[in-house]
Motif scaffolding. Structure first.
Motif, PDB file in Angstrom:
ATOM      1  N   UNK A  76       0.832  -1.196   0.000  1.00  0.00           N
ATOM      2  CA  UNK A  76       0.000   0.000   0.000  1.00  0.00           C
ATOM      3  C   UNK A  76       0.872   1.253   0.000  1.00  0.00           C
ATOM      4  N   UNK A  77       1.945   1.228   0.774  1.00  0.00           N
ATOM      5  CA  UNK A  77       2.860   2.378   0.831  1.00  0.00           C
ATOM      6  C   UNK A  77       3.497   2.629  -0.537  1.00  0.00           C
ATOM      7  N   UNK A  78       3.794   1.561  -1.256  1.00  0.00           N
ATOM      8  CA  UNK A  78       4.370   1.712  -2.592  1.00  0.00           C
ATOM      9  C   UNK A  78       3.372   2.386  -3.531  1.00  0.00           C
ATOM     10  N   UNK A  79       2.114   1.926  -3.514  1.00  0.00           N
ATOM     11  CA  UNK A  79       1.087   2.522  -4.372  1.00  0.00           C
ATOM     12  C   UNK A  79       0.899   3.993  -4.052  1.00  0.00           C
ATOM     13  N   UNK A  80       0.909   4.334  -2.764  1.00  0.00           N
ATOM     14  CA  UNK A  80       0.756   5.733  -2.357  1.00  0.00           C
ATOM     15  C   UNK A  80       1.957   6.566  -2.791  1.00  0.00           C
ATOM     16  N   UNK A  81       3.159   5.997  -2.715  1.00  0.00           N
ATOM     17  CA  UNK A  81       4.366   6.708  -3.109  1.00  0.00           C
ATOM     18  C   UNK A  81       4.359   7.011  -4.604  1.00  0.00           C
TER      19      UNK A  81
END
Length: 257
Positions: free
Chosen positions: A27-32
């Protein structure tokens, strides 16, 4: 490595999630990627579900729909058929939802006298279906398959994928597919690069399989990253590989800060 990147193309099974659980940092990757103003596209060889079903699953897992797009090998196969075998009659191995997608797209599906046979990841496969498929292959009917993955990673371990079914058909008929549409064919990635108005030097390919995800990125000439969260283990990596290696997406996010 991530400067000026506009398109991130990711595998799903074993890269972003495993079964019904997001992998660390997903999820953090998608947000980044979203915060960078770049596009995130999931390019999956798994043709046992439609794009809408994948979107629903990702949203259920907590990934906001505005952060990503999805493209499947089933969609790519339909596109290939319409461009190269228009108005041809097809005998199809597919789950019901993917079968309906083919029909909705204008592909004529038949049980007898097909012009070509098409194999997708059919988790409803029966002996009767594979027997009929092999009969057509023996007659020399053109043979198309959505992808070559041997196994599909799950939370309980690998399960047979299309590559295993291809081996069964070859053992019975002596023939391999005439056309394999999904990764590692570079055309499927180059098509996404065009569709998202990106350039190769602005694109990153990330996945967990050496012979599909990583080979696809290398063939297309884009920045390519292997994650060790799925099928590939560290002892399978050659010395001085022509791609980057990270444990998982969580480690990639740390390097992007």
């Amino acid at each position: 490595m991530f400067e000026n990147k506009r398109l991130f193309v990711l595998d799903l099974d074993g890269t972003f999630y495993l079964g019904n659980k997001l992998l660390p940092g997903s999820l953090e990757f998608a947000e980044k990627v979203h915060s960078m103003g770049a596009d995130l596209v999931f390019l999956t060889n798994n043709s046992s579900a439609t794009k809408d079903e994948y979107v629903d699953k990702l949203v259920r897992l907590g990934v906001p729909e505005n952060l990503f797009d999805v493209y499947t090998s089933a969609e790519a196969t339909i596109r290939f058929l319409k461009e190269n075998f228009p108005k041809k009659r097809v005998y199809l191995l597919a789950v019901p939802s993917v079968e309906k997608l083919f029909q909705w797209s204008g592909i004529e599906l038949v049980d007898e006298k097909p012009d070509l046979v098409v194999m997708t990841y059919d988790k409803t496969l029966t002996y009767e279906k594979i027997e009929k498929f092999c009969d057509f292959v023996r007659l020399g009917v053109p043979f198309v398959t959505s992808h070559p993955d041997i196994n599909c990673p799950t939370e309980k371990g690998p399960i047979p994928d299309v590559g295993s079914f291809i081996a069964l058909v070859e053992a019975s008929t002596g023939r391999r597919p005439d056309y394999v549409i999904g990764k590692p064919n570079k055309e499927i990635l180059e098509m996404l690069i065009r569709d998202f108005d990106s350039k190769k030097e602005e694109t990153v390919m990330i996945g967990d399989r050496l012979y599909t995800d990583i080979e696809c990125g290398l063939r297309a000439g884009v920045e390519t990253i292997l994650v060790l969260s799925g099928e590939t283990t560290s002892n399978m990596i050659p010395e001085d590989p022509p791609y980057h290696v990270y444990k998982n997406l969580e480690d990639i996010v740390k390097s992007m800060k």
